[in-house]
Design a protein around this motif. Structure first.
Motif, PDB file in Angstrom:
ATOM      1  N   LEU A 169      44.509  21.644  27.388  1.00 21.03           N
ATOM      2  CA  LEU A 169      43.763  22.100  27.007  1.00 21.03           C
ATOM      3  C   LEU A 169      44.023  23.685  27.247  1.00 21.03           C
ATOM      4  O   LEU A 169      43.733  25.142  26.402  1.00 21.03           O
ATOM      5  CB  LEU A 169      42.164  21.694  27.397  1.00 21.03           C
ATOM      6  CG  LEU A 169      41.192  20.811  26.665  1.00 21.03           C
ATOM      7  CD1 LEU A 169      40.152  20.500  27.387  1.00 21.03           C
ATOM      8  CD2 LEU A 169      40.969  21.442  25.063  1.00 21.03           C
ATOM      9  N   HIS A 170      44.257  24.007  28.062  1.00 23.95           N
ATOM     10  CA  HIS A 170      44.661  24.792  28.770  1.00 23.95           C
ATOM     11  C   HIS A 170      46.046  25.418  28.097  1.00 23.95           C
ATOM     12  O   HIS A 170      46.147  26.764  27.600  1.00 23.95           O
ATOM     13  CB  HIS A 170      45.496  25.310  30.654  1.00 23.95           C
ATOM     14  CG  HIS A 170      45.450  26.966  30.554  1.00 23.95           C
ATOM     15  ND1 HIS A 170      45.066  27.216  30.542  1.00 23.95           N
ATOM     16  CD2 HIS A 170      47.105  27.719  31.332  1.00 23.95           C
ATOM     17  CE1 HIS A 170      45.205  28.921  31.663  1.00 23.95           C
ATOM     18  NE2 HIS A 170      46.912  27.914  31.910  1.00 23.95           N
ATOM     19  N   ALA A 171      46.905  25.362  27.782  1.00 21.67           N
ATOM     20  CA  ALA A 171      48.426  25.048  27.012  1.00 21.67           C
ATOM     21  C   ALA A 171      47.877  25.283  25.196  1.00 21.67           C
ATOM     22  O   ALA A 171      48.230  26.465  25.356  1.00 21.67           O
ATOM     23  CB  ALA A 171      49.398  24.123  27.012  1.00 21.67           C
ATOM     24  N   LEU A 172      46.285  24.785  25.293  1.00 25.61           N
ATOM     25  CA  LEU A 172      46.185  25.023  23.787  1.00 25.61           C
ATOM     26  C   LEU A 172      45.348  25.981  23.450  1.00 25.61           C
ATOM     27  O   LEU A 172      45.164  27.412  22.318  1.00 25.61           O
ATOM     28  CB  LEU A 172      45.202  24.133  23.544  1.00 25.61           C
ATOM     29  CG  LEU A 172      44.851  23.667  21.558  1.00 25.61           C
ATOM     30  CD1 LEU A 172      45.912  24.278  20.110  1.00 25.61           C
ATOM     31  CD2 LEU A 172      43.889  22.564  21.622  1.00 25.61           C
ATOM     32  N   MET A 173      43.893  26.338  24.915  1.00 28.94           N
ATOM     33  CA  MET A 173      43.130  27.786  24.492  1.00 28.94           C
ATOM     34  C   MET A 173      43.203  28.486  24.742  1.00 28.94           C
ATOM     35  O   MET A 173      42.824  29.908  24.875  1.00 28.94           O
ATOM     36  CB  MET A 173      41.816  27.472  24.909  1.00 28.94           C
ATOM     37  CG  MET A 173      41.470  25.676  24.005  1.00 28.94           C
ATOM     38  SD  MET A 173      41.037  26.184  22.100  1.00 28.94           S
ATOM     39  CE  MET A 173      40.677  27.303  21.582  1.00 28.94           C
ATOM     40  N   ILE A 174      44.506  28.915  26.114  1.00 30.56           N
ATOM     41  CA  ILE A 174      44.407  29.933  27.120  1.00 30.56           C
ATOM     42  C   ILE A 174      45.667  30.868  27.348  1.00 30.56           C
ATOM     43  O   ILE A 174      46.116  31.795  27.239  1.00 30.56           O
ATOM     44  CB  ILE A 174      44.126  29.428  28.734  1.00 30.56           C
ATOM     45  CG1 ILE A 174      42.596  28.484  28.609  1.00 30.56           C
ATOM     46  CG2 ILE A 174      43.782  30.811  29.450  1.00 30.56           C
ATOM     47  CD1 ILE A 174      41.456  29.744  28.276  1.00 30.56           C
ATOM     48  N   ALA A 175      46.595  29.239  27.425  1.00 31.97           N
ATOM     49  CA  ALA A 175      47.903  29.831  27.341  1.00 31.97           C
ATOM     50  C   ALA A 175      48.645  31.370  28.140  1.00 31.97           C
ATOM     51  O   ALA A 175      49.235  31.473  28.197  1.00 31.97           O
ATOM     52  CB  ALA A 175      48.505  30.419  26.180  1.00 31.97           C
ATOM     53  N   ARG A 176      48.330  31.483  29.618  1.00 24.08           N
ATOM     54  CA  ARG A 176      48.188  32.186  30.096  1.00 24.08           C
ATOM     55  C   ARG A 176      47.872  31.808  31.845  1.00 24.08           C
ATOM     56  O   ARG A 176      46.728  31.438  32.406  1.00 24.08           O
ATOM     57  CB  ARG A 176      47.259  32.991  29.872  1.00 24.08           C
ATOM     58  CG  ARG A 176      47.619  35.316  31.599  1.00 24.08           C
ATOM     59  CD  ARG A 176      49.403  35.393  30.800  1.00 24.08           C
ATOM     60  NE  ARG A 176      49.109  36.579  31.505  1.00 24.08           N
ATOM     61  CZ  ARG A 176      49.024  37.790  31.368  1.00 24.08           C
ATOM     62  NH1 ARG A 176      48.997  37.863  30.283  1.00 24.08           N
ATOM     63  NH2 ARG A 176      49.053  38.873  32.120  1.00 24.08           N
ATOM     64  N   GLU A 177      48.810  31.639  32.937  1.00 25.36           N
ATOM     65  CA  GLU A 177      48.570  32.250  34.484  1.00 25.36           C
ATOM     66  C   GLU A 177      48.379  33.422  34.571  1.00 25.36           C
ATOM     67  O   GLU A 177      49.201  34.141  34.370  1.00 25.36           O
ATOM     68  CB  GLU A 177      50.057  31.104  34.610  1.00 25.36           C
ATOM     69  CG  GLU A 177      49.993  29.350  33.952  1.00 25.36           C
ATOM     70  CD  GLU A 177      48.405  28.633  34.407  1.00 25.36           C
ATOM     71  OE1 GLU A 177      48.612  29.095  35.462  1.00 25.36           O
ATOM     72  OE2 GLU A 177      48.867  27.674  33.878  1.00 25.36           O
ATOM     73  N   PRO A 178      48.017  33.754  35.602  1.00 19.89           N
ATOM     74  CA  PRO A 178      48.759  34.636  36.917  1.00 19.89           C
ATOM     75  C   PRO A 178      49.134  34.598  36.975  1.00 19.89           C
ATOM     76  O   PRO A 178      50.566  33.925  37.077  1.00 19.89           O
ATOM     77  CB  PRO A 178      47.219  34.243  37.916  1.00 19.89           C
ATOM     78  CG  PRO A 178      46.604  33.276  37.584  1.00 19.89           C
ATOM     79  CD  PRO A 178      47.264  32.666  36.698  1.00 19.89           C
ATOM     80  N   ASP A 179      50.135  36.253  36.423  1.00 21.51           N
ATOM     81  CA  ASP A 179      50.693  36.343  37.430  1.00 21.51           C
ATOM     82  C   ASP A 179      51.283  36.076  38.916  1.00 21.51           C
ATOM     83  O   ASP A 179      52.429  36.284  40.045  1.00 21.51           O
ATOM     84  CB  ASP A 179      51.178  38.070  37.970  1.00 21.51           C
ATOM     85  CG  ASP A 179      50.994  38.413  36.568  1.00 21.51           C
ATOM     86  OD1 ASP A 179      51.830  37.705  35.240  1.00 21.51           O
ATOM     87  OD2 ASP A 179      50.429  39.839  36.126  1.00 21.51           O
TER      88      ASP A 179
END
Length: 208
Positions: free
Chosen positions: A116-126
């Motif tokens: 779900l993270h890859a599909l809807m967010i696709a961003r990690e903190p630096d």
């Protein structure tokens, strides 16, 4: 730059996020301090749903959907606009908390969280600071706040212990992003270590 703070309940991460924001603002940097779940009007509404009420109010699967929905709104309304404007964003919790609370500690659902993270967010903190704390001490601190958002704290020390193990494993899984910080010290000492690492990362980002 996008910075997150993670850790078990009562670890001091909220205090450290605020202290870092204050320190960077004192240096003239433009900082947005936010939190999860929440950080935008829609996400704050979801926050009340997931952090209040009985521990068994939602299944872990439903919580994953609710947290992801809140995070999507947070990204759209707060985080991405601030980053686009050249600001530093510091958030008290992000996706790593969902990976731990719902993905690992209440069932083997990490794969669903990541999909779900890859599909809807696709961003990690630096940069992610994981504030490490003994589960018993952290839970005692958290319960002493006597707040209304105690749904996860009410799961007890067993959950906090599993969470701590999960966060330690996460630091090993993402060594380039995660910085493990000993939170069982005076908050000034913790804040000094956090600020030093953040300044180094900001300097490196500027050179890049």
């Amino acid at each position: 730059m996008f910075i997150s703070f993670e850790g078990i309940d009562g670890s001091g991460k909220s205090t450290q996020a605020r202290l870092l924001a204050d320190a960077l603002r004192a240096e003239g940097r433009d900082v947005v301090l936010t939190r999860e779940p929440g950080g935008s009007p829609g996400a704050e509404e979801i926050r009340r749903l997931v952090l209040e009420g009985d521990p068994d109010r939602w299944s872990a699967e439903t919580e994953i959907l609710l947290f992801t929905a809140a995070r999507r709104d947070h990204m759209e309304r707060t985080i991405l606009p601030a980053l686009a404007a050249g600001k530093i964003v510091i958030t008290d919790r992000f996706a790593d908390s969902t990976r731990m609370y719902q993905g690992l500690s209440r069932g083997d659902l990490r794969g669903i969280v990541d999909q779900l993270h890859a599909l809807m967010i696709a961003r990690e903190p630096d940069l992610t600071f994981i504030i490490d704390m003994d589960p018993a001490k952290g839970l005692a601190r958290a319960k002493a706040r006597n707040g209304h958002e105690e749904r996860f704290e009410d799961f007890g020390e067993g959950l906090q212990a599993r969470m701590r193990d999960g966060f330690l494993a996460l630091a090993r899984e993402f060594p380039g992003r995660c910085q493990l910080i000993d939170g069982d010290r005076a908050q000034e000492a913790v804040a000094a270590d956090v600020a030093a690492i953040a300044r180094k990362s900001l300097a490196w980002t500027a050179r890049a």
